[in-house]
Motif scaffolding. Structure first.
Motif, PDB file in Angstrom:
ATOM      1  N   ALA A  24      -8.991   1.379  -2.669  1.00 29.26           N
ATOM      2  CA  ALA A  24      -8.254   0.180  -3.084  1.00 29.26           C
ATOM      3  C   ALA A  24      -8.475  -1.141  -2.563  1.00 29.26           C
ATOM      4  O   ALA A  24      -8.987  -2.160  -2.964  1.00 29.26           O
ATOM      5  N   SER A  25      -8.619  -0.714  -0.625  1.00 22.77           N
ATOM      6  CA  SER A  25      -8.613  -1.625   0.140  1.00 22.77           C
ATOM      7  C   SER A  25     -10.376  -2.514  -0.003  1.00 22.77           C
ATOM      8  O   SER A  25     -10.300  -4.175  -0.310  1.00 22.77           O
ATOM      9  N   ASN A  26     -11.108  -1.636  -0.926  1.00 25.50           N
ATOM     10  CA  ASN A  26     -12.553  -2.113  -0.897  1.00 25.50           C
ATOM     11  C   ASN A  26     -13.025  -2.463  -2.256  1.00 25.50           C
ATOM     12  O   ASN A  26     -14.246  -2.713  -2.646  1.00 25.50           O
ATOM     13  N   LEU A  27     -12.113  -2.479  -3.056  1.00 21.61           N
ATOM     14  CA  LEU A  27     -11.952  -3.097  -4.120  1.00 21.61           C
ATOM     15  C   LEU A  27     -12.890  -4.774  -4.934  1.00 21.61           C
ATOM     16  O   LEU A  27     -12.050  -5.374  -3.307  1.00 21.61           O
ATOM     17  N   THR A  75       0.576  -0.834  -0.078  1.00 24.61           N
ATOM     18  CA  THR A  75       0.061   0.365  -0.317  1.00 24.61           C
ATOM     19  C   THR A  75       0.994   1.167   0.067  1.00 24.61           C
ATOM     20  O   THR A  75       0.456   2.326  -0.848  1.00 24.61           O
ATOM     21  N   ARG A 130      -6.652  -5.125  -5.212  1.00 27.01           N
ATOM     22  CA  ARG A 130      -6.983  -5.031  -3.767  1.00 27.01           C
ATOM     23  C   ARG A 130      -5.951  -5.453  -3.196  1.00 27.01           C
ATOM     24  O   ARG A 130      -5.302  -6.446  -3.926  1.00 27.01           O
TER      25      ARG A 130
END
Length: 804
Positions: free
Chosen positions: A161-164, A119, A231
């Protein structure tokens, strides 16, 4: 003729076993020969495999190994801080160096740490240049063939991005108007946008995406750029599978880090960022206990400073109100001694306050709270300090473990038990320390009282002033003590060094795949083995005889002739003026049989086979025709269950041999068809099939008939039934002299060989010779095209089939 007696002294069971062993051995030899006959297949297969290997190497993406080496500070294994100044503080007890290398390796391999690195460095965003056969990924300046660096930079918020739920794909193309045309895809959703200038904010189904241009590299029309936003969790899981951390052998704390990467520059970036993130996390854990103690000391200093100011104001007002002179020598001595004892008592009181704080923290039963660092105490026992340091270490280790496991794991439970044990031990040591400090305080107070008694002779004002000064001195001593300890804590925070020190910077150590030499070797081996596999499977699933050599190796009987395949559709391929290959083969068979029938009384030839459809009747008819060209010959149709001679020759259906055997017709001449095709060939058909044909063949009438026929004819050809289904041929064996056994290529099953060998071992047929039908010297070329077949009924075990 000399007969083959190789099985004469062998019992049937033993002979079958010996034959099976020989066939197994010969089969292996023939199998290898069959392989080498197809050398062209091997050559083509190896060439094709090497071509595939070349194409694979041409378009495969190389995978490199990037390695680095770090040193952990674990004194139990000989590790050091790598810093002489820090080592000096460790020796003084200011710094703690209690870590476990195996646990630290687990932290390095944790998914949370790897995801943090992915990240922070935007490694979840990948840039591609699509090619016709191969896509090229861009990272930094790794591929100047297309771009020195990516002409477009994409930035996505890590939370977004973490919720893709799927890959966010963005395709950038240069249009004719020098603008950037963007085509996006997220799952089944698509969107388009035209970007005229950078930076730009793109509205996507997942949120806003920032797009910036690169001044050093411009987007080219011939090289569209594709950006994939993945993700971070999925990227981290991918790196977790190709990243490894291992402790070197021996008593050392050196840890080797390695990652397999298609882009070496990205692997170097990953390892550097991982080490940095690990050190930051480790130093943060180490400073938590010190920070907690520092906050406590700061709070107490603020209170004591206020109290000290009040004490000095009281002394100043006392002196002004009473106009006090200077204190004499005796007063100075008494005050000095009282000051020393007061300072000692103040230190004990400070420790009591810290003990109270520690006891309150311990009573909370919270496994996440850290106790004040050991440098905060002055008069407590070393054992209590040791227990507190052990407690803080266990709490820190539990916090780290929870980053990649949960509280229900056995490891966390074990640490909780250790923390609880430390808590009970600390409680016990607190009680013992209080008793020790209380005893020391009482002793100091007794000494202090002695000096108070000496002050009785001092004027009251001097004593009162001394009390005020003592109160001020006590507060001042507390402030000085806390400031000293605060300085020690701050110094510890300032000199804390990273847990891991890089001793070998990340470096690409080599290419692990594809390996050129290994690939070519494997392709060559596979190419060489593929024809073996194909031929082997073909032979494995082929249950029929297909090769002349196979028969010669399996069957211990002489082969009298090999009949080639013919396209002729006439019943008789043998004619007086015929010079075809098959006609000559029948003439050769006739000559061979004349040599074998070297006695005058030997003139009866029986023809049989294993199954219907092997060309037995065709062979009988043409062999009889070959003899009839020079000799008076009789063809007898004794395939009584499925007679085919009548239909093949177009003879009228009338009474035949069976009628003679059952006594219905005693005129033999009326049953024989004379001069077939204007030759000396006569034909005696079987006639109408009775319900008991097998019993008729057992009658002595058959023997008397053949005695008579031997007198009339030079040669007698008997077309018998197949021995694989009925026993007629065995009953006819007593009236025949030679047996021809027909084996047809591509039709006769291999199991027929066992039956033939068993019959030969048991001597159930006279002078058996093998005739190969539809064979010649070339592989898989010939096969009979003439249609003679059998379809037997009456429950004799073989059905209604026709020759092909």
């Amino acid at each position: 003729m000399k007969k083959n007696n190789r099985y004469a002294t062998t019992t049937p069971a033993t002979a079958g076993t010996e034959t099976a062993k020989k066939e197994k051995e010969i089969n292996f030899q023939w199998f290898l020969m069959n392989f080498f006959l197809h050398w062209q297949w091997f050559l083509l297969s190896v060439a094709a495999a090497l071509t595939i290997g070349y194409l694979h190497l041409r378009y495969a993406t190389p995978v490199h190994t990037v390695r680095s080496q770090i040193m952990m500070r674990d004194r139990s294994r000989g590790g050091s801080t790598g810093n002489s100044e820090a080592d000096a503080f460790v020796s003084m007890g200011v710094l703690s160096n209690n870590i476990n290398v195996e646990n630290e390796i687990k932290l390095l391999l944790s998914r949370n740490l790897i995801e943090t690195v992915i990240t922070e460095n935007n490694m979840f965003i990948k840039y591609w240049v699509k090619g016709r056969f191969k896509d090229t990924e861009l990272f930094g300046n790794n591929n100047p063939k297309f771009y020195r660096s990516s002409p477009v930079k994409v930035y996505v918020d890590p939370i977004t991005a973490s919720n893709l739920g799927a890959v966010l794909e963005l395709k950038f193309e240069q249009d004719d108007n020098a603008a950037c045309r963007l085509t996006g895809r997220y799952g089944s959703l698509t969107f388009n946008e035209t970007i005229k200038e950078f930076p730009a904010v793109l509205k996507t189904p997942v949120g806003d995406v920032l797009i910036e241009g690169e001044s050093r590299s411009k987007l080219l029309k011939e090289y569209p750029l594709t950006v994939e936003v993945i993700r971070p969790l999925y990227v981290a899981l991918g790196y977790k599978g190709k990243f490894n951390a291992a402790l070197e052998e021996g008593k050392t704390t050196a840890v080797v880090l390695s990652v397999n990467e298609t882009l070496p520059a990205r692997g170097v970036t990953f390892l550097n960022a991982l080490i940095d993130a690990y050190n930051r996390d480790a130093m943060s854990d180490k400073n938590k206990a010190m920070s907690n103690a520092s906050k406590f000391v700061d709070t107490r200093l603020k209170d004591l400073n206020l109290q000290l100011q009040d004490a000095e104001v009281d002394i100043e007002e006392y002196r002004k109100a009473r106009n006090l002179p200077s204190i004499g020598l005796e007063t100075d001595f008494v005050v000095t001694e009282e000051h020393n004892y007061g300072q000692a008592i103040a230190s004990i009181m400070t420790d009591f306050m810290l003990l109270d704080h520690v006891e309150n923290e311990v009573k909370k039963e919270d496994n996440t709270l850290l106790l004040p660092a050991s440098v905060s105490f002055g008069n407590v026992t070393p054992l209590l300090i040791t227990k507190m340091d052990g407690y803080n270490t266990a709490v820190a280790e539990r916090t780290k473990l929870l980053e990649y496991t949960n509280e229900t794991s056995n490891t966390v439970h074990a640490i909780d038990d250790r923390i609880q044990l430390y808590r009970e031990q600390i409680k016990a040591e607190l009680h013992a320390t209080r008793l020790l400090l209380k005893s020391r305080q009482e002793r100091l107070e007794k000494l202090n009282e002695q000096y108070k008694e000496r002050m009785l002779n001092v004027p009251q004002w001097q004593r009162e002033l001394s009390e005020l000064e003592r109160a001020r001195s006590t507060k001042n001593s507390l402030v000085v003590e806390l400031l000293r300890r605060k300085e020690s804590i701050d110094m510890t925070l300032a000199v804390t060094t990273p847990t891991a020190k890089i001793i070998d910077a990340p470096l690409t150590s080599g290419t692990i795949s594809p390996k050129r030499t290994f690939t070519y070797i494997i392709c060559a081996l596979l190419g060489f083995m593929f024809p073996f596999l194909v031929i082997g499977l073909r032979e494995l699933f082929n249950y029929k005889i297909t090769d002349e050599e196979e028969v010669r190796r399996y069957v211990p009987l002489p082969i009298i002739t090999v009949l080639p395949w013919t396209k002729e559709k006439m019943p008789f391929v043998v004619r007086s003026n015929s010079t075809t290959a098959i006609a000559e083969s029948f003439r050769l068979m006739r000559a061979n049989l004349q040599f074998m029938l070297n006695e005058q009384q030997k003139k009866v030839i029986m023809i049989t086979s294993t199954l219907s459809g092997e060309g037995k009747t065709f062979l009988a008819m043409n062999l009889a025709m070959a003899f009839s060209l020079r000799y008076k010959t009789l063809l007898i149709g004794l395939d009584i269950r499925r007679p085919k001679i009548t239909s093949n020759l177009g003879l009228p259906k009338q009474k035949g041999l069976l009628d003679y055997l059952n006594g219905e017709n005693k005129d033999l001449d009326s049953l024989i068809h004379k001069n077939i095709n204007e030759t000396t060939l006569d034909v005696l058909i079987s006639g109408v099939v009775p319900p008991n044909p097998n019993e008729l063949l057992m009658e002595t009438t058959l023997d008397r008939l053949f005695v008579e026929l031997r007198k009339r004819y030079d040669y007698i050809i008997v077309d018998s039934s197949p021995i694989g289904s009925v026993s007629d041929a065995f009953l006819l064996n007593r009236v025949t002299d030679v047996t021809l056994y027909v084996v047809r290529k591509g039709f006769t099953p291999k199991s027929a060989i066992y039956l033939l060998n068993e019959i030969n071992d048991d001597k159930r047929l006279k002078e058996v010779y093998v005739v190969l039908n539809a064979f010649d010297g070339k592989r898989a070329r010939y096969g009979y095209g003439y249609g003679y077949g059998y379809g037997y009924g009456y429950g004799y075990g073989y059905g209604d089939k026709k020759d092909k």
